[in-house]
Design a protein around this motif. Structure first.
Motif, PDB file in Angstrom:
ATOM      1  N   PHE A  72      49.431  61.267  41.231  1.00 53.75           N
ATOM      2  CA  PHE A  72      48.920  62.481  40.440  1.00 53.75           C
ATOM      3  C   PHE A  72      47.293  62.327  40.698  1.00 53.75           C
ATOM      4  O   PHE A  72      46.707  63.483  41.033  1.00 53.75           O
ATOM      5  N   HIS A  73      46.741  61.415  41.071  1.00 52.23           N
ATOM      6  CA  HIS A  73      45.369  61.501  41.616  1.00 52.23           C
ATOM      7  C   HIS A  73      45.211  62.226  43.017  1.00 52.23           C
ATOM      8  O   HIS A  73      44.554  63.004  43.272  1.00 52.23           O
ATOM      9  N   LEU A  75      47.584  64.410  43.898  1.00 50.55           N
ATOM     10  CA  LEU A  75      47.885  66.044  43.743  1.00 50.55           C
ATOM     11  C   LEU A  75      46.480  66.562  43.260  1.00 50.55           C
ATOM     12  O   LEU A  75      46.220  67.480  43.668  1.00 50.55           O
ATOM     13  N   GLU A  76      45.948  65.927  42.577  1.00 49.21           N
ATOM     14  CA  GLU A  76      44.685  66.327  41.827  1.00 49.21           C
ATOM     15  C   GLU A  76      43.605  66.654  42.774  1.00 49.21           C
ATOM     16  O   GLU A  76      42.707  67.570  42.984  1.00 49.21           O
ATOM     17  N   THR A 195      56.322  63.639  45.081  1.00 56.41           N
ATOM     18  CA  THR A 195      56.652  63.855  43.505  1.00 56.41           C
ATOM     19  C   THR A 195      57.873  63.658  42.975  1.00 56.41           C
ATOM     20  O   THR A 195      58.245  63.166  42.123  1.00 56.41           O
ATOM     21  N   ALA A 213      50.755  60.633  33.638  1.00 56.15           N
ATOM     22  CA  ALA A 213      49.723  61.405  34.076  1.00 56.15           C
ATOM     23  C   ALA A 213      48.521  61.627  33.143  1.00 56.15           C
ATOM     24  O   ALA A 213      47.448  61.436  33.636  1.00 56.15           O
ATOM     25  N   ARG A 218      44.896  62.421  34.456  1.00 53.88           N
ATOM     26  CA  ARG A 218      45.312  63.453  35.333  1.00 53.88           C
ATOM     27  C   ARG A 218      45.955  64.488  34.276  1.00 53.88           C
ATOM     28  O   ARG A 218      46.833  65.252  34.687  1.00 53.88           O
ATOM     29  N   MET A 221      46.691  68.179  35.786  1.00 54.87           N
ATOM     30  CA  MET A 221      47.752  68.004  36.860  1.00 54.87           C
ATOM     31  C   MET A 221      48.960  67.910  36.117  1.00 54.87           C
ATOM     32  O   MET A 221      50.314  68.523  36.701  1.00 54.87           O
ATOM     33  N   ALA A 222      48.997  67.270  34.977  1.00 53.33           N
ATOM     34  CA  ALA A 222      50.417  67.008  34.210  1.00 53.33           C
ATOM     35  C   ALA A 222      50.706  68.419  33.819  1.00 53.33           C
ATOM     36  O   ALA A 222      51.898  68.981  33.632  1.00 53.33           O
ATOM     37  N   LEU A 225      52.188  70.702  36.447  1.00 53.23           N
ATOM     38  CA  LEU A 225      53.644  70.155  36.972  1.00 53.23           C
ATOM     39  C   LEU A 225      54.598  70.610  35.959  1.00 53.23           C
ATOM     40  O   LEU A 225      55.684  70.703  36.197  1.00 53.23           O
TER      41      LEU A 225
END
Length: 247
Positions: A72-73, A75-76, A195, A213, A218, A221-222, A225
């Motif tokens: 998640f980190h 992705l962000e 993911t 997340a 995060r 990002m949650a 997604l």
């Protein structure tokens, strides 16, 4: 090129080694490493005959949480890099704004003159503008019109011409933006696979993934997604758990 993510091998676009230290690549690879390390630990723990199923689950849970936190980190971080590139491109392609009353008047006069031209005269001027950078003031004045005309083919042509001129005038910035977009595309490809693999490797359902997340800080990002409704549901559950603990 092929990448190993946990127990999976994926195909990814070729990547020049000169870009290995660029942020999108670094963060995508960090997610790959986290999942691959988690998979190795999972295999070892599940093969440990001295551990009960409960003991195995207890050892795996924090490792799964750490691997998911890294995904998640990453992705962000890639999303933040995308936003930075977008800002840079918007600045590069900006038509600017008139800074004096005289410039405002000149812009208005150019637009009024442009509006009076026949289709034939407009086409002639557009052809001239293609080969005459000195007509940049005219191009910018028309594009700075406060009246939106998204369906005006001539204005669309002028916008494309302006963008091309700005890139030619600023080749280093234009090249950096193009490379940045390519690298973000590469990272997106890898992280999309990562993911999906994270979900299967950790055995987490979407609600559990969203929970991980949020707990990793995060939430943004949650939401991207898993959607806002699911995230709000998970947040309500977490809040209720906190109240029970506090009470």
């Amino acid at each position: 090129m092929q990448l190993q993510i946990a127990a999976h091998t994926i195909e990814a676009p070729d990547l020049h080694e000169a870009h290995a230290a660029e942020l999108p690549v670094v963060f995508a690879n960090a997610a790959v490493t986290a999942l691959t390390d988690f998979h190795a630990a999972k295999v070892s723990i599940e093969a440990d005959a001295h551990l009960s199923p409960v003991g195995k689950a207890a050892k795996l849970e924090p490792l799964a949480a750490a691997a998911l936190a890294q995904v998640f980190h990453s992705l962000e971080a890639v999303e933040a890099e995308r936003e930075r590139i977008n800002r840079n491109e918007a600045e590069l392609l900006s038509t600017g704004a008139p800074e004096t009353a005289n410039q405002v008047q000149r812009d208005a006069e150019i637009r009024a003159w442009w509006a009076m031209l026949s289709a034939k005269e407009r086409n002639r001027l557009l052809t001239e503008a293609e080969a005459s950078p000195e007509l940049g003031e005219f191009v910018r004045a028309v594009l700075r019109s406060p009246i939106p005309t998204p369906l005006d083919p001539a204005k669309q042509h002028l916008q494309e011409l302006h963008n091309r001129i700005r890139r030619l005038e600023n080749p280093e910035a234009a090249h950096a933006i193009a490379i940045g977009r390519d690298l973000i595309g590469w990272a997106d490809h890898v992280l999309t696979h990562a993911t999906a693999i994270a979900r299967s490797a950790t055995g987490k359902a979407p609600e559990q993934m969203a929970r991980a997340a949020i707990q990793a800080g995060r939430e943004r990002m949650a939401k991207k997604l898993f959607g806002v409704p699911l995230v709000e549901k998970v947040k309500a559950v977490l809040a209720a758990e906190q109240r029970r603990k506090a009470g």
